[in-house]
Write an enzyme that holds these catalytic residues in place. Sequence first.
Site, PDB file in Angstrom:
ATOM      1  N   GLY A 147      -2.129   2.380  -5.046  1.00 23.28           N
ATOM      2  CA  GLY A 147      -0.585   2.347  -4.589  1.00 23.28           C
ATOM      3  C   GLY A 147       0.014   1.726  -5.685  1.00 23.28           C
ATOM      4  O   GLY A 147      -0.579   1.234  -6.809  1.00 23.28           O
ATOM      5  N   CYS A 148       1.429   1.910  -5.623  1.00 25.10           N
ATOM      6  CA  CYS A 148       2.237   1.338  -6.581  1.00 25.10           C
ATOM      7  C   CYS A 148       2.103  -0.020  -6.597  1.00 25.10           C
ATOM      8  O   CYS A 148       1.971  -0.700  -7.893  1.00 25.10           O
ATOM      9  CB  CYS A 148       3.773   1.761  -6.460  1.00 25.10           C
ATOM     10  SG  CYS A 148       4.194   1.504  -4.650  1.00 25.10           S
ATOM     11  N   TYR A 149       2.324  -1.039  -5.793  1.00 31.33           N
ATOM     12  CA  TYR A 149       2.179  -2.380  -5.727  1.00 31.33           C
ATOM     13  C   TYR A 149       0.868  -2.993  -6.302  1.00 31.33           C
ATOM     14  O   TYR A 149       0.798  -3.629  -7.162  1.00 31.33           O
ATOM     15  CB  TYR A 149       2.327  -2.988  -4.577  1.00 31.33           C
ATOM     16  CG  TYR A 149       3.858  -3.377  -4.074  1.00 31.33           C
ATOM     17  CD1 TYR A 149       4.744  -3.856  -4.770  1.00 31.33           C
ATOM     18  CD2 TYR A 149       4.462  -2.513  -2.762  1.00 31.33           C
ATOM     19  CE1 TYR A 149       6.172  -3.811  -4.621  1.00 31.33           C
ATOM     20  CE2 TYR A 149       5.381  -2.460  -2.298  1.00 31.33           C
ATOM     21  CZ  TYR A 149       6.677  -3.318  -2.955  1.00 31.33           C
ATOM     22  OH  TYR A 149       7.922  -3.358  -2.878  1.00 31.33           O
TER      23      TYR A 149
END
Length: 344
Positions: A147-149
């Site tokens: 995921g991005c985070y």
Amino acid sequence: MKVSIVGATGYGGLELIRFLDKHPHFEISSLHTSSKFDQYIYEENPQLAHINMRLEKIDPKRIAEQSDLVFLATPSGVSSELIGAFSGLDIKVIDLSGDLRLKEPGVYEKWYGKSPAPQAAIQAAVYGLAEWNREEIQQAQIIANPGCYPTATLLGLAPLLTEGFATGEDIVVDAKSGVSGAGKSPSADTHYSEMNENFKIYKVNRHQHIPEVEQQLRRWSPQAGPISFNTHLVPMTRGIMATMYIKANKETAAEELANLYESVYKQHPFVRISKPGQFPSTKQVYGSNFCDIGLDYDERTNKITVVSVIDNLVKGAAGQAIQNANIIMGLDETAGLMNNPIYP
């Protein structure tokens, strides 16, 4: 080598098209969506007017016949249903959703509120944090793209845990994202009049990326405990800044930390370390696959501050997916990705 994109009309899918269109080794053979069949991709995306390709229905068998690799750029809950249809077919799969990342049974259902993918597919999927799982990625058939985070957070914390500067206890992550991280479908929270000149915290202590980060931290340090992780929406289109606070095992200094990170990431071209006393901004990675990291040590609290920035749609999604595709196909991991950030 030929690739297909499922979910081609979302922000992640459109970023895949943007990079793959000029990739030296990959050729897009087909674009797929769950709706808008037979439309040309440029009809609703005029920035792609030079790409004369129609959107097709999702047919895993046909995709496997015409492509070597498929990107699943779909919302969570879709890949979990599709992955079984790709099992046993001669095609590699890179999933950009969260459906294949969480290994422990029951965790996905708790945090995502959806039915999980088949456990066999989840266990077969390699977590595609490219800088840290290269050998596993090289041998994989299925990649769970991070995921991005988690990408910004894990790249920022990894050297501290793997090199013994911290055990991973009492980590605080304060993260901010541009609104494109919420996806292309409009909502009240991302409406212009709601977000303009506004700043929002959301999913307080309940963000679905929490177990993903904790799962990887425990791989590096079994002593790593639960993290305090909160996220905010910022009135900008792209970018993530994760500011992390972690207790140090010993006294250190900004110079020592910068040297540590330079050493750990010296063979990883997409991670750039700021000089002591300097900290990155989201604008300096805009539109690129870079992760920039700045560090400091607070002797009063014996805590290390790590600031990590990425473009959520590139290093946090499509760019890292292509980086993983390069690795899984035996190519230079930078192929098609070494463009400069867009500035200003």
